[in-house]
Design a protein around this motif. Sequence first.
Motif, PDB file in Angstrom:
ATOM      1  N   THR A  80       0.834  -1.405  -0.118  1.00 49.58           N
ATOM      2  CA  THR A  80       0.294   0.015  -0.205  1.00 49.58           C
ATOM      3  C   THR A  80       0.672   1.906   0.109  1.00 49.58           C
ATOM      4  O   THR A  80       2.114   1.312   0.771  1.00 49.58           O
ATOM      5  N   PHE A  81       1.139   2.001  -0.912  1.00 45.49           N
ATOM      6  CA  PHE A  81       1.196   3.120  -1.191  1.00 45.49           C
ATOM      7  C   PHE A  81       0.579   4.515  -0.687  1.00 45.49           C
ATOM      8  O   PHE A  81      -0.886   4.985  -1.075  1.00 45.49           O
ATOM      9  N   VAL A  82       1.366   5.250   0.547  1.00 40.16           N
ATOM     10  CA  VAL A  82       0.446   6.235   0.740  1.00 40.16           C
ATOM     11  C   VAL A  82       0.672   7.744   0.876  1.00 40.16           C
ATOM     12  O   VAL A  82       1.958   7.879   0.910  1.00 40.16           O
ATOM     13  N   ARG A  83       0.542   8.539   0.113  1.00 37.15           N
ATOM     14  CA  ARG A  83       1.039   9.576  -0.594  1.00 37.15           C
ATOM     15  C   ARG A  83       2.139  11.099   0.395  1.00 37.15           C
ATOM     16  O   ARG A  83       0.417  11.060   1.313  1.00 37.15           O
ATOM     17  N   LEU A  84       2.995  11.606   0.710  1.00 40.38           N
ATOM     18  CA  LEU A  84       2.877  13.098   1.409  1.00 40.38           C
ATOM     19  C   LEU A  84       2.913  13.456   0.795  1.00 40.38           C
ATOM     20  O   LEU A  84       3.981  13.759   0.330  1.00 40.38           O
ATOM     21  N   GLY A  85       2.807  14.309   1.326  1.00 41.26           N
ATOM     22  CA  GLY A  85       2.620  16.043   0.634  1.00 41.26           C
ATOM     23  C   GLY A  85       1.225  16.376  -0.094  1.00 41.26           C
ATOM     24  O   GLY A  85       0.341  15.142  -0.028  1.00 41.26           O
TER      25      GLY A  85
ATOM     26  N   ALA B 143       7.142  11.749  -2.952  1.00 34.98           N
ATOM     27  CA  ALA B 143       7.102  10.731  -1.516  1.00 34.98           C
ATOM     28  C   ALA B 143       6.139   9.936  -1.542  1.00 34.98           C
ATOM     29  O   ALA B 143       4.695  10.384  -1.258  1.00 34.98           O
ATOM     30  N   TYR B 144       6.495   8.472  -1.136  1.00 32.24           N
ATOM     31  CA  TYR B 144       5.022   7.920  -0.602  1.00 32.24           C
ATOM     32  C   TYR B 144       5.590   6.900   0.800  1.00 32.24           C
ATOM     33  O   TYR B 144       6.603   6.649   1.015  1.00 32.24           O
ATOM     34  N   VAL B 145       4.973   6.512   1.583  1.00 28.59           N
ATOM     35  CA  VAL B 145       5.005   5.531   2.419  1.00 28.59           C
ATOM     36  C   VAL B 145       4.644   4.296   1.657  1.00 28.59           C
ATOM     37  O   VAL B 145       3.433   4.142   1.896  1.00 28.59           O
ATOM     38  N   VAL B 146       5.164   2.882   2.808  1.00 30.33           N
ATOM     39  CA  VAL B 146       4.854   2.078   2.171  1.00 30.33           C
ATOM     40  C   VAL B 146       5.223   0.972   2.873  1.00 30.33           C
ATOM     41  O   VAL B 146       5.984   0.723   3.068  1.00 30.33           O
ATOM     42  N   PHE B 147       4.417   0.144   2.500  1.00 31.71           N
ATOM     43  CA  PHE B 147       3.709  -1.066   4.080  1.00 31.71           C
ATOM     44  C   PHE B 147       2.766  -2.011   3.423  1.00 31.71           C
ATOM     45  O   PHE B 147       2.107  -1.453   2.394  1.00 31.71           O
ATOM     46  N   GLY B 148       2.284  -3.690   3.705  1.00 27.72           N
ATOM     47  CA  GLY B 148       1.536  -3.970   3.682  1.00 27.72           C
ATOM     48  C   GLY B 148       2.244  -5.959   3.648  1.00 27.72           C
ATOM     49  O   GLY B 148       2.908  -5.947   3.886  1.00 27.72           O
ATOM     50  N   PRO B 149       0.932  -6.866   3.655  1.00 27.13           N
ATOM     51  CA  PRO B 149       1.727  -8.024   3.913  1.00 27.13           C
ATOM     52  C   PRO B 149       2.652  -8.553   2.625  1.00 27.13           C
ATOM     53  O   PRO B 149       2.336  -8.300   1.871  1.00 27.13           O
ATOM     54  N   GLU B 150       4.126  -9.594   3.004  1.00 25.45           N
ATOM     55  CA  GLU B 150       4.277 -10.777   2.204  1.00 25.45           C
ATOM     56  C   GLU B 150       4.607 -11.496   2.672  1.00 25.45           C
ATOM     57  O   GLU B 150       5.057 -12.040   3.812  1.00 25.45           O
ATOM     58  N   PHE B 151       4.605 -12.763   1.391  1.00 24.38           N
ATOM     59  CA  PHE B 151       4.650 -13.667   2.097  1.00 24.38           C
ATOM     60  C   PHE B 151       6.867 -14.342   1.502  1.00 24.38           C
ATOM     61  O   PHE B 151       6.285 -14.110  -0.223  1.00 24.38           O
ATOM     62  N   ALA B 152       7.446 -14.984   2.032  1.00 18.41           N
ATOM     63  CA  ALA B 152       8.658 -14.945   1.451  1.00 18.41           C
ATOM     64  C   ALA B 152       9.635 -16.526   1.874  1.00 18.41           C
ATOM     65  O   ALA B 152       8.739 -16.912   2.385  1.00 18.41           O
ATOM     66  N   PHE B 153       9.875 -16.743   0.713  1.00 21.79           N
ATOM     67  CA  PHE B 153      10.072 -18.036   0.503  1.00 21.79           C
ATOM     68  C   PHE B 153      11.575 -18.265   0.264  1.00 21.79           C
ATOM     69  O   PHE B 153      12.314 -17.953  -0.847  1.00 21.79           O
TER      70      PHE B 153
END
Length: 376
Positions: free
Chosen positions: A208-213, A219-229
């Motif tokens: 998820t990208f949330v714009r700053l400004g 500029a964006y803050v980025v976060f979200g669920p991920e599954f890694a192998f």
Amino acid sequence: MKPVLFAAGLLAFATAATTAQARTLAPAAPTDTIVVRLPNKAIMTLVVRDAKQLRELPKYHLDSLVARLDTYIQRADEAAKTAKTDRVTLEFFPNQDAPGQGLPEEVRITTRKNRSSGERTNRVDVALSKVFGLQAKIDANGTKMYSTGNNETRRARRDSLNEANRERQSTRTDLILDLGLNALANRGSGAPELRTLGSRYVNIGLNTFVRLGGKKSPAYVVFGPEFAFNNYMLEGNNKWVNLNGQTSVVPETNGRQYQKTKLATSTFTVPLMVQFKFREKDASTGHSRRGFTIGAGGFVGYRLGSWTKLKYYEEGNTYKDKDYGPYNLTDWQYGLQGVIGYRTLQFFAKYNLNELFREGQGPQAQTVSFGLRLLK
């Protein structure tokens, strides 16, 4: 339709467009349309992206174009007389023939034969610049409609506008897929050599990208669920062994030859990054598009599962032994990560600050993952 009548019609349209320059125009939507109906039943349609494009229309010197159109249409008619097909298209480039005079970039004339009457009809496409143009289709009845730009131009403009609208959103979510390799850093006692191409890394998630400004801020803050192998493939004829609460790498001693021997883990992670997504102008359409991207931050996660896999041949048969277990691996994962790219090509790198194994229960090493990031 006589060429002289068409030239007079286009001159009338140029005059009408010039008059419109003096009016106060409200900001126009990307599909604003001006329709001019001439006394000879011809209809002309001008589609502009905004008021600025309309004000730029006089600089293309349509009065000079009118003088040239008579010659262009005569040449198109002559070509149609000797053509073996019912349709002939000629292209002219006034701006190249007379550079510096502000003439349109391209004039395309398509002549078709009316099968019922045997008469010919002319369609004139005038490309004023790379970002907008005029198409006029004139037949015997003067009732057929037309628009600006060919299919390829309209498609490129639509895609560019969609991308621009998407970039203006304050929040959005992208599906990501990371494909890369694993390596071991800061190797200590007992840390093994890994087979580079066999030690693969795969990560899939929703960022998820949330714009700053403001709406144009990169500029964006980025976060979200991920599954890694993560796969850790050993070099040589070695294997992972868990014995007496200790995980280690030991060579095979009974003569069996391994094709693959690896340790694999699955992890749920959540990234938190600050990312800058810059945009650039597309020279072909005049719209902005995705440009340079760079971002950095961290991640935290938890190991969901782990297992070892051995593949070998014995007495003409292929065997694959899989054994699930914790293997003294560290449960909580955390570290640093970054991305860099241009347009749709992006690369990622991740560095685990935690040790791969629990302290004193396995080889000392930290995981580094790197590769290509795909976005949707």
